[in-house]
Write a protein that holds these residues in place. Structure first.
Motif, PDB file in Angstrom:
ATOM      1  N   GLU A 102       0.821  -1.212   0.000  1.00  0.00           N
ATOM      2  CA  GLU A 102       0.000   0.000   0.000  1.00  0.00           C
ATOM      3  C   GLU A 102       0.854   1.260   0.000  1.00  0.00           C
ATOM      4  O   GLU A 102       0.457   2.278  -0.549  1.00  0.00           O
ATOM      5  N   ARG A 103       2.019   1.177   0.612  1.00  0.00           N
ATOM      6  CA  ARG A 103       2.904   2.345   0.694  1.00  0.00           C
ATOM      7  C   ARG A 103       4.100   2.244  -0.251  1.00  0.00           C
ATOM      8  O   ARG A 103       5.001   3.083  -0.186  1.00  0.00           O
ATOM      9  N   ASN A 104       4.123   1.195  -1.065  1.00  0.00           N
ATOM     10  CA  ASN A 104       5.231   0.974  -1.992  1.00  0.00           C
ATOM     11  C   ASN A 104       6.562   0.980  -1.235  1.00  0.00           C
ATOM     12  O   ASN A 104       7.518   1.653  -1.614  1.00  0.00           O
ATOM     13  N   ALA A 105       6.594   0.224  -0.116  1.00  0.00           N
ATOM     14  CA  ALA A 105       7.770   0.209   0.750  1.00  0.00           C
ATOM     15  C   ALA A 105       8.183  -1.217   1.077  1.00  0.00           C
ATOM     16  O   ALA A 105       7.363  -2.131   1.096  1.00  0.00           O
ATOM     17  N   CYS A 106       9.467  -1.373   1.329  1.00  0.00           N
ATOM     18  CA  CYS A 106      10.039  -2.657   1.709  1.00  0.00           C
ATOM     19  C   CYS A 106      10.923  -2.432   2.935  1.00  0.00           C
ATOM     20  O   CYS A 106      11.865  -1.642   2.891  1.00  0.00           O
ATOM     21  N   HIS A 107      10.583  -3.096   4.047  1.00  0.00           N
ATOM     22  CA  HIS A 107      11.346  -2.977   5.288  1.00  0.00           C
ATOM     23  C   HIS A 107      12.267  -4.183   5.400  1.00  0.00           C
ATOM     24  O   HIS A 107      11.805  -5.326   5.417  1.00  0.00           O
ATOM     25  N   VAL A 108      13.555  -3.916   5.457  1.00  0.00           N
ATOM     26  CA  VAL A 108      14.569  -4.973   5.465  1.00  0.00           C
ATOM     27  C   VAL A 108      15.304  -4.919   6.801  1.00  0.00           C
ATOM     28  O   VAL A 108      15.910  -3.902   7.142  1.00  0.00           O
ATOM     29  N   HIS A 109      15.230  -6.019   7.552  1.00  0.00           N
ATOM     30  CA  HIS A 109      15.903  -6.102   8.840  1.00  0.00           C
ATOM     31  C   HIS A 109      17.178  -6.925   8.675  1.00  0.00           C
ATOM     32  O   HIS A 109      17.120  -8.082   8.246  1.00  0.00           O
ATOM     33  N   LEU A 110      18.298  -6.295   9.000  1.00  0.00           N
ATOM     34  CA  LEU A 110      19.596  -6.953   8.903  1.00  0.00           C
ATOM     35  C   LEU A 110      19.945  -7.614  10.233  1.00  0.00           C
ATOM     36  O   LEU A 110      19.449  -7.217  11.293  1.00  0.00           O
ATOM     37  N   LYS A 111      20.822  -8.605  10.162  1.00  0.00           N
ATOM     38  CA  LYS A 111      21.294  -9.272  11.372  1.00  0.00           C
ATOM     39  C   LYS A 111      21.915  -8.240  12.312  1.00  0.00           C
ATOM     40  O   LYS A 111      22.648  -7.353  11.882  1.00  0.00           O
ATOM     41  N   ALA A 112      21.607  -8.351  13.589  1.00  0.00           N
ATOM     42  CA  ALA A 112      22.096  -7.387  14.583  1.00  0.00           C
ATOM     43  C   ALA A 112      23.617  -7.425  14.710  1.00  0.00           C
ATOM     44  O   ALA A 112      24.239  -8.473  14.559  1.00  0.00           O
ATOM     45  N   VAL A 113      24.173  -6.270  14.994  1.00  0.00           N
ATOM     46  CA  VAL A 113      25.593  -6.164  15.325  1.00  0.00           C
ATOM     47  C   VAL A 113      25.695  -6.330  16.839  1.00  0.00           C
ATOM     48  O   VAL A 113      25.030  -5.614  17.592  1.00  0.00           O
ATOM     49  N   GLU A 114      26.495  -7.293  17.279  1.00  0.00           N
ATOM     50  CA  GLU A 114      26.675  -7.526  18.708  1.00  0.00           C
ATOM     51  C   GLU A 114      28.098  -7.147  19.102  1.00  0.00           C
ATOM     52  O   GLU A 114      29.055  -7.758  18.637  1.00  0.00           O
ATOM     53  N   LEU A 115      28.197  -6.148  19.953  1.00  0.00           N
ATOM     54  CA  LEU A 115      29.501  -5.654  20.385  1.00  0.00           C
ATOM     55  C   LEU A 115      29.944  -6.384  21.646  1.00  0.00           C
ATOM     56  O   LEU A 115      29.157  -6.571  22.574  1.00  0.00           O
ATOM     57  N   ALA A 116      31.193  -6.780  21.685  1.00  0.00           N
ATOM     58  CA  ALA A 116      31.737  -7.487  22.851  1.00  0.00           C
ATOM     59  C   ALA A 116      31.990  -6.531  24.008  1.00  0.00           C
ATOM     60  O   ALA A 116      31.947  -6.925  25.170  1.00  0.00           O
ATOM     61  N   ASN A 117      32.228  -5.265  23.707  1.00  0.00           N
ATOM     62  CA  ASN A 117      32.485  -4.261  24.734  1.00  0.00           C
ATOM     63  C   ASN A 117      31.203  -4.029  25.529  1.00  0.00           C
ATOM     64  O   ASN A 117      30.142  -3.807  24.968  1.00  0.00           O
ATOM     65  N   HIS A 118      31.270  -4.043  26.848  1.00  0.00           N
ATOM     66  CA  HIS A 118      30.084  -3.874  27.686  1.00  0.00           C
ATOM     67  C   HIS A 118      29.801  -2.422  28.049  1.00  0.00           C
ATOM     68  O   HIS A 118      28.971  -2.147  28.901  1.00  0.00           O
ATOM     69  N   ASP A 119      30.461  -1.512  27.396  1.00  0.00           N
ATOM     70  CA  ASP A 119      30.274  -0.090  27.645  1.00  0.00           C
ATOM     71  C   ASP A 119      29.224   0.448  26.668  1.00  0.00           C
ATOM     72  O   ASP A 119      29.353   0.287  25.452  1.00  0.00           O
ATOM     73  N   GLU A 120      28.180   1.103  27.186  1.00  0.00           N
ATOM     74  CA  GLU A 120      27.129   1.640  26.324  1.00  0.00           C
ATOM     75  C   GLU A 120      27.672   2.689  25.358  1.00  0.00           C
ATOM     76  O   GLU A 120      27.097   2.909  24.300  1.00  0.00           O
TER      77      GLU A 120
END
Length: 95
Positions: free
Chosen positions: A56-74
């Motif tokens: 209806e909106r002529n749109a395509c939502h593409v979800h990529l694999k998450a990036v997981e950071l090893a660093n525990h600092d926000e």
């Protein structure tokens, strides 16, 4: 068709520390789950995990694999997002 790429940036093994980035494209090519997408922000091509078509909106939502950071600092997430922003990406406050 408007293509909206989205990717979560998170701290590995943490469910509470996550931000989502996104970028808009105009393309007639529709990615499929399992495809790999390249962007100037990526070191390596990123895998497509899910595709949602909004005809209806002529749109395509593409979800990529998450990036997981090893660093525990926000701050590491913010630094990563700042790098993406240099390549035209935007971010939502939280996942």
């Amino acid at each position: 068709m408007n293509i909206y790429l989205a990717q979560d940036i998170r701290i590995k093994h943490s469910l509470n520390t996550c931000k989502q980035t996104y970028k808009e494209y105009e393309s007639m090519l529709i990615p499929h789950k399992g495809d790999f997408i390249n962007d100037s922000a990526f070191r390596d091509a990123q895998e497509v995990e899910m595709v949602v078509l909004d005809l209806e909106r002529n749109a395509c939502h593409v979800h990529l694999k998450a990036v997981e950071l090893a660093n525990h600092d926000e701050k590491a997430i913010e630094d990563y997002i700042d790098l993406y922003k240099l390549h035209g990406w935007k971010s939502y406050p939280d996942c």
